[in-house]
Motif scaffolding. Structure first.
Motif, PDB file in Angstrom:
ATOM      1  N   ASP A 192       4.425  -2.235   8.901  1.00  6.32           N
ATOM      2  CA  ASP A 192       3.843  -0.909   8.728  1.00  6.32           C
ATOM      3  C   ASP A 192       4.920   0.166   8.610  1.00  6.32           C
ATOM      4  O   ASP A 192       5.766   0.302   9.492  1.00  6.32           O
ATOM      5  CB  ASP A 192       2.907  -0.608   9.917  1.00  6.32           C
ATOM      6  CG  ASP A 192       2.024   0.600   9.639  1.00  6.32           C
ATOM      7  OD1 ASP A 192       1.451   0.680   8.538  1.00  6.32           O
ATOM      8  OD2 ASP A 192       1.927   1.471  10.527  1.00  6.32           O
ATOM      9  N   GLU A 193       4.869   0.898   7.508  1.00  5.10           N
ATOM     10  CA  GLU A 193       5.836   1.975   7.229  1.00  5.10           C
ATOM     11  C   GLU A 193       7.252   1.477   6.967  1.00  5.10           C
ATOM     12  O   GLU A 193       8.209   2.251   7.093  1.00  5.10           O
ATOM     13  CB  GLU A 193       5.838   3.044   8.338  1.00  5.10           C
ATOM     14  CG  GLU A 193       4.519   3.777   8.493  1.00  5.10           C
ATOM     15  CD  GLU A 193       4.215   4.763   7.352  1.00  5.10           C
ATOM     16  OE1 GLU A 193       5.080   4.975   6.488  1.00  5.10           O
ATOM     17  OE2 GLU A 193       3.099   5.304   7.343  1.00  5.10           O
ATOM     18  N   ALA A 203      -4.536  -1.827   5.700  1.00  2.00           N
ATOM     19  CA  ALA A 203      -3.774  -2.968   6.212  1.00  2.00           C
ATOM     20  C   ALA A 203      -4.365  -3.435   7.541  1.00  2.00           C
ATOM     21  O   ALA A 203      -4.537  -4.638   7.786  1.00  2.00           O
ATOM     22  CB  ALA A 203      -2.308  -2.582   6.393  1.00  2.00           C
ATOM     23  N   THR A 228       3.554  -1.206   4.041  1.00  6.50           N
ATOM     24  CA  THR A 228       2.914   0.085   3.796  1.00  6.50           C
ATOM     25  C   THR A 228       3.937   1.219   3.793  1.00  6.50           C
ATOM     26  O   THR A 228       5.076   1.048   4.223  1.00  6.50           O
ATOM     27  CB  THR A 228       1.840   0.413   4.864  1.00  6.50           C
ATOM     28  OG1 THR A 228       2.485   0.722   6.097  1.00  6.50           O
ATOM     29  CG2 THR A 228       0.871  -0.730   5.075  1.00  6.50           C
ATOM     30  N   LYS A 283      -3.403   3.827   3.725  1.00  2.00           N
ATOM     31  CA  LYS A 283      -2.415   2.761   3.515  1.00  2.00           C
ATOM     32  C   LYS A 283      -2.353   1.832   4.723  1.00  2.00           C
ATOM     33  O   LYS A 283      -2.511   0.621   4.601  1.00  2.00           O
ATOM     34  CB  LYS A 283      -1.028   3.365   3.268  1.00  2.00           C
ATOM     35  CG  LYS A 283      -0.944   4.230   2.019  1.00  2.00           C
ATOM     36  CD  LYS A 283       0.454   4.753   1.772  1.00  2.00           C
ATOM     37  CE  LYS A 283       0.904   5.833   2.724  1.00  2.00           C
ATOM     38  NZ  LYS A 283       0.199   7.116   2.584  1.00  2.00           N
ATOM     39  N   SER A 284      -2.123   2.428   5.888  1.00  2.00           N
ATOM     40  CA  SER A 284      -2.074   1.620   7.104  1.00  2.00           C
ATOM     41  C   SER A 284      -3.479   1.182   7.514  1.00  2.00           C
ATOM     42  O   SER A 284      -3.663   0.076   8.030  1.00  2.00           O
ATOM     43  CB  SER A 284      -1.441   2.404   8.253  1.00  2.00           C
ATOM     44  OG  SER A 284      -0.089   2.685   7.963  1.00  2.00           O
ATOM     45  N   HIS A 332       0.872  -1.185   0.000  1.00  2.00           N
ATOM     46  CA  HIS A 332       0.000   0.000   0.000  1.00  2.00           C
ATOM     47  C   HIS A 332       0.895   1.217   0.000  1.00  2.00           C
ATOM     48  O   HIS A 332       1.600   1.470   0.970  1.00  2.00           O
ATOM     49  CB  HIS A 332      -0.873   0.043   1.255  1.00  2.00           C
ATOM     50  CG  HIS A 332      -1.872  -1.058   1.331  1.00  2.00           C
ATOM     51  ND1 HIS A 332      -2.633  -1.299   2.443  1.00  2.00           N
ATOM     52  CD2 HIS A 332      -2.258  -1.989   0.420  1.00  2.00           C
ATOM     53  CE1 HIS A 332      -3.435  -2.321   2.224  1.00  2.00           C
ATOM     54  NE2 HIS A 332      -3.225  -2.769   1.007  1.00  2.00           N
ATOM     55  N   THR A 333       0.860   1.964  -1.088  1.00  2.00           N
ATOM     56  CA  THR A 333       1.753   3.122  -1.175  1.00  2.00           C
ATOM     57  C   THR A 333       0.983   4.350  -1.661  1.00  2.00           C
ATOM     58  O   THR A 333      -0.250   4.333  -1.716  1.00  2.00           O
ATOM     59  CB  THR A 333       3.000   2.784  -2.045  1.00  2.00           C
ATOM     60  OG1 THR A 333       3.979   3.800  -1.870  1.00  2.00           O
ATOM     61  CG2 THR A 333       2.634   2.610  -3.509  1.00  2.00           C
TER      62      THR A 333
END
Lengths: 214, 214
Positions: free
Chosen positions: B144-145, B60, B176, B56-57, B49-50
């Motif tokens: 995440d991230e 998720a 993400t 995005k998060s 997810h970008t």
């Protein structure tokens, strides 16, 4: 920008790079702090998730869980029956005091192929949506796949826009579905378009899987 | 296409419109059924997810809940500490038997401004990520991230790509963060870009709110 940064930092020693980084991050923090200080308003938002990509309903579902975690009540109307898998329902039903889930009667589109039945079901679902939006007990209302009903003219766009424009000030309303109408985007506060970059269904013949699609 | 459909159906009687609709939906259903029949493969996916948009998060996070609902165990590594609000943590902690949450030590970027500390924290978080991915008890792992760590060269891209390419076949890994690297997109199965269309922070001075941002 990334290119430039890479080139610049590539010529640096580790210590120089650390200092460069600290300086850059200090600036970022200042900009961020300024933004946070400037943004003090609190208001219920009209949120739209649209586009052809995945994640429109899933991100809404994530917001529903955030709201539950904060102790808010959440109303949900599913305008396409059967689109959600058992996963979402099962887990949302673990919070019966906080969540009201309402599926549109007979589902619609390709499975029924009966426009008159769809029209009636859309009306019933929309009436429920209006009730939830008007109810001050609900801090968040998710209208999942409402956009598809609007696209097929199953509901009068003007009426939907009026209700969203006049929603209670504190209530967040999330509308999902591809092909969001321009009129909806105009009155929305937060609009995100999910764009499909790569999808395993078409490219690899992978089927819908538990945890991912449902 | 919508334009054309509207014009065409506008000239129809209700009965003609119903018939037109039924025909169209029948075709859609046939196309859909064919696709479902063709897609029988099941596999653990690398999902990205970008993009600069929201969700995005959150999307998720929605997938994590789906997985929990199906009884799967989920491993989570947060590569940016403090990005998640209390909402997500609180509610995920209600499923202690199924969810392992791991926050990267000291957070990073603008708050610390200390690159060496960030590098060490990224390494620790990545080691945890590798452990979760390798563990067959976890059907889904959310990084995440992670993209932000890759962007700042906090982790060697080649190593990350190798681990994702060689992950257990059944495991879904979600990555993400904006600015996903091309090399990551190349090996991913499902990539969605979240695009910002409208945002109340900048446009209306609305602050981050419970249930929406955290």
């Amino acid at each position: 920008m990334t290119e430039e940064r890479t080139k610049k930092t590539d010529r640096m020693t580790e210590a120089e790079r650390d200092a460069y980084h600290a300086e850059k991050m200090k600036k970022k923090k200042a900009a961020r702090d300024k933004l946070v200080a400037a943004n003090q308003a609190e208001k219920g938002l009209v949120i739209v998730h649209t586009g052809k990509g995945k994640g429109k309903s899933t991100a809404a579902f994530g917001m529903v869980f955030r709201a539950i975690a904060h102790g808010f009540n959440v109303g949900i109307v599913q305008f396409v029956k059967g689109k959600w898998g058992t996963g979402e329902r099962d887990i949302l039903e673990r919070f019966p005091d906080q969540v009201s889930i309402n599926a549109m009667g007979d589902g619609f589109t390709w499975d029924t192929q009966d426009r008159q039945r769809d029209l009636a079901a859309a009306r019933t679902a929309w009436d429920k949506a209006k009730e939830l939006i008007a109810d001050p007990n609900y801090k968040m209302v998710l209208l999942d796949e409402l956009n598809i009903c609007l696209r097929y003219d199953y509901l009068p766009l003007e009426e939907v826009i009026e209700v969203l424009k006049n929603k209670p000030a504190d209530t967040h309303v999330i509308v999902t579905g591809r092909n969001a109408k321009d009129e909806l985007i105009d009155i929305a506060d937060l609009v995100t378009e999910m764009t499909l970059i790569k999808h395993p269904f078409r490219e690899q013949g992978v089927k819908a899987q538990a945890g991912i699609e449902f």
